[in-house]
Design a protein around this motif. Structure first.
Motif, PDB file in Angstrom:
ATOM      1  N   LEU A   1       0.828  -1.202   0.000  1.00  0.00           N
ATOM      2  CA  LEU A   1       0.000   0.000   0.000  1.00  0.00           C
ATOM      3  C   LEU A   1       0.867   1.258   0.000  1.00  0.00           C
ATOM      4  N   LEU A   2       1.930   1.270   0.783  1.00  0.00           N
ATOM      5  CA  LEU A   2       2.834   2.423   0.804  1.00  0.00           C
ATOM      6  C   LEU A   2       3.428   2.681  -0.573  1.00  0.00           C
ATOM      7  N   SER A   3       3.723   1.613  -1.304  1.00  0.00           N
ATOM      8  CA  SER A   3       4.273   1.771  -2.646  1.00  0.00           C
ATOM      9  C   SER A   3       3.283   2.502  -3.547  1.00  0.00           C
ATOM     10  N   LEU A   4       1.994   2.168  -3.424  1.00  0.00           N
ATOM     11  CA  LEU A   4       0.973   2.864  -4.206  1.00  0.00           C
ATOM     12  C   LEU A   4       0.896   4.340  -3.830  1.00  0.00           C
ATOM     13  N   LEU A   5       0.945   4.617  -2.534  1.00  0.00           N
ATOM     14  CA  LEU A   5       0.833   6.003  -2.073  1.00  0.00           C
ATOM     15  C   LEU A   5       2.026   6.837  -2.532  1.00  0.00           C
ATOM     16  N   LYS A   6       3.217   6.260  -2.425  1.00  0.00           N
ATOM     17  CA  LYS A   6       4.411   6.984  -2.878  1.00  0.00           C
ATOM     18  C   LYS A   6       4.322   7.312  -4.357  1.00  0.00           C
ATOM     19  N   GLN A   7       3.876   6.346  -5.126  1.00  0.00           N
ATOM     20  CA  GLN A   7       3.764   6.541  -6.571  1.00  0.00           C
ATOM     21  C   GLN A   7       2.799   7.681  -6.897  1.00  0.00           C
ATOM     22  N   HIS A   8       1.658   7.711  -6.221  1.00  0.00           N
ATOM     23  CA  HIS A   8       0.655   8.738  -6.508  1.00  0.00           C
ATOM     24  C   HIS A   8       1.097  10.116  -6.009  1.00  0.00           C
TER      25      HIS A   8
ATOM     26  N   VAL B   1       9.206   7.363   2.635  1.00  0.00           N
ATOM     27  CA  VAL B   1       8.006   7.241   3.467  1.00  0.00           C
ATOM     28  C   VAL B   1       8.213   8.021   4.748  1.00  0.00           C
ATOM     29  N   ASP B   2       7.310   8.976   5.015  1.00  0.00           N
ATOM     30  CA  ASP B   2       7.383   9.730   6.267  1.00  0.00           C
ATOM     31  C   ASP B   2       6.217   9.327   7.162  1.00  0.00           C
ATOM     32  N   ILE B   3       6.140   9.933   8.340  1.00  0.00           N
ATOM     33  CA  ILE B   3       5.132   9.529   9.314  1.00  0.00           C
ATOM     34  C   ILE B   3       3.714   9.850   8.834  1.00  0.00           C
ATOM     35  N   ASP B   4       3.541  10.923   8.058  1.00  0.00           N
ATOM     36  CA  ASP B   4       2.211  11.239   7.550  1.00  0.00           C
ATOM     37  C   ASP B   4       1.743  10.201   6.532  1.00  0.00           C
TER      38      ASP B   4
ATOM     39  N   ALA C   1      -1.633   5.459   5.335  1.00  0.00           N
ATOM     40  CA  ALA C   1      -1.728   4.036   5.002  1.00  0.00           C
ATOM     41  C   ALA C   1      -2.550   3.284   6.044  1.00  0.00           C
ATOM     42  N   PHE C   2      -2.313   3.565   7.323  1.00  0.00           N
ATOM     43  CA  PHE C   2      -3.063   2.883   8.378  1.00  0.00           C
ATOM     44  C   PHE C   2      -4.532   3.295   8.357  1.00  0.00           C
ATOM     45  N   ALA C   3      -4.799   4.552   8.030  1.00  0.00           N
ATOM     46  CA  ALA C   3      -6.185   5.015   7.952  1.00  0.00           C
ATOM     47  C   ALA C   3      -6.922   4.322   6.811  1.00  0.00           C
ATOM     48  N   ILE C   4      -6.253   4.174   5.675  1.00  0.00           N
ATOM     49  CA  ILE C   4      -6.881   3.531   4.516  1.00  0.00           C
ATOM     50  C   ILE C   4      -7.154   2.059   4.786  1.00  0.00           C
ATOM     51  N   VAL C   5      -6.135   1.332   5.209  1.00  0.00           N
ATOM     52  CA  VAL C   5      -6.322  -0.094   5.422  1.00  0.00           C
ATOM     53  C   VAL C   5      -7.262  -0.356   6.591  1.00  0.00           C
TER      54      VAL C   5
ATOM     55  N   GLN D   1      -3.039  17.444  -1.438  1.00  0.00           N
ATOM     56  CA  GLN D   1      -3.302  18.881  -1.353  1.00  0.00           C
ATOM     57  C   GLN D   1      -2.604  19.489  -0.141  1.00  0.00           C
ATOM     58  N   ARG D   2      -2.651  18.799   0.995  1.00  0.00           N
ATOM     59  CA  ARG D   2      -1.981  19.299   2.197  1.00  0.00           C
ATOM     60  C   ARG D   2      -0.480  19.457   1.967  1.00  0.00           C
ATOM     61  N   ARG D   3       0.114  18.460   1.331  1.00  0.00           N
ATOM     62  CA  ARG D   3       1.545  18.521   1.072  1.00  0.00           C
ATOM     63  C   ARG D   3       1.891  19.649   0.110  1.00  0.00           C
ATOM     64  N   ALA D   4       1.049  19.854  -0.888  1.00  0.00           N
ATOM     65  CA  ALA D   4       1.279  20.932  -1.841  1.00  0.00           C
ATOM     66  C   ALA D   4       1.208  22.294  -1.149  1.00  0.00           C
ATOM     67  N   GLU D   5       0.210  22.450  -0.293  1.00  0.00           N
ATOM     68  CA  GLU D   5       0.038  23.726   0.408  1.00  0.00           C
ATOM     69  C   GLU D   5       1.157  23.994   1.397  1.00  0.00           C
ATOM     70  N   GLU D   6       1.695  22.944   2.005  1.00  0.00           N
ATOM     71  CA  GLU D   6       2.760  23.114   2.986  1.00  0.00           C
ATOM     72  C   GLU D   6       4.149  23.001   2.376  1.00  0.00           C
TER      73      GLU D   6
END
Length: 221
Positions: free
Chosen positions: A141-148, A154-157, A162-166, A213-218
């Motif tokens: 799952l982390l691999s998918l998130l990193k790709q997108h 991989v950071d703590i966010d 990932a934990f929220a999704i699964v 979006q959060r990452r882009a804004e920050e």
């Protein structure tokens, strides 16, 4: 959990298999400590000495019930299965694979219940499953998130995401009795399970886009 198909345990005349089936039901319902060898043997129609003969002791029976492939389970951990798909399709396939056990009949509910009871009342089998099943799936799952998200580390966010999704899928298993009491139609048919997988993937995509979006804004990306 293994992917090897076994004979129909409901119709088995094999004493060992009957013990496994009876133990699965009782361990899943009561846990390792509360389920007694006497009631397991009574449910299996076996002599109390059969557990010693086939499994050594109660702990050996539990290990066999937990690890042996009583029911065919879907294959997991193949990252190539998701890697080249658009994120929406990849997430839907991820949840479809994750929820497939709900399509495999009543016994799979007992298998999953036993595995999550082990999580709450660990005997040692849970730690092995974390290493062989849970961690690889989480990394997938982390691999998918990193790709997108277009990041390499991989950071703590990302771990939080990932934990929220699964967690949405995990709750369907851990809370299956609650789901059955409140909204049983969510899991009663294979078609309903497919719809649930589609909806969960949509919710997960919204969470992922919010994080982007959060990452882009920050300026985190």
């Amino acid at each position: 959990m293994s992917n090897t198909q076994q004979p129909d345990v409901k119709d088995s005349n094999d004493p060992r298999q009957c013990l496994l089936v009876a133990a699965l039901r009782l361990f899943a319902e009561k846990g390792f400590v509360a389920a007694t060898t006497r009631e397991i043997c009574e449910a299996a129609g076996a002599n109390i000495s059969a557990i010693r003969y086939y499994f050594g002791d109660k702990a050996g029976l539990y290990r066999a019930v937990y690890s042996e492939p009583l029911i065919k389970m879907p294959a997991r951990g193949n990252r190539q299965r998701y890697a080249n798909l658009p994120i929406a399709e990849a997430l839907e396939l991820f949840f479809s694979d994750f929820l497939t056990p709900f399509k495999l009949g009543d016994d799979i509910g007992l298998v999953m219940k036993l595995h999550y009871r082990e999580m709450l009342e660990p005997t040692g089998a849970w730690q092995k499953e974390i290493e062989t099943e849970i961690k690889p799936q989480h990394e997938e799952l982390l691999s998918l998130l990193k790709q997108h998200l277009g990041v390499t580390e991989v950071d703590i966010d990302m771990q939080r995401l990932a934990f929220a999704i699964v967690g949405m899928g995990v709750h369907m298993f851990v809370g299956q009795d609650i789901v059955a009491a409140i909204a049983p139609q969510m899991l009663t048919t294979p078609e309903a399970v497919d719809i649930l997988a589609k909806r969960l993937s949509g919710y997960a995509l919204a969470m992922l886009n919010n994080e982007a979006q959060r990452r882009a804004e920050e300026g985190a990306v």
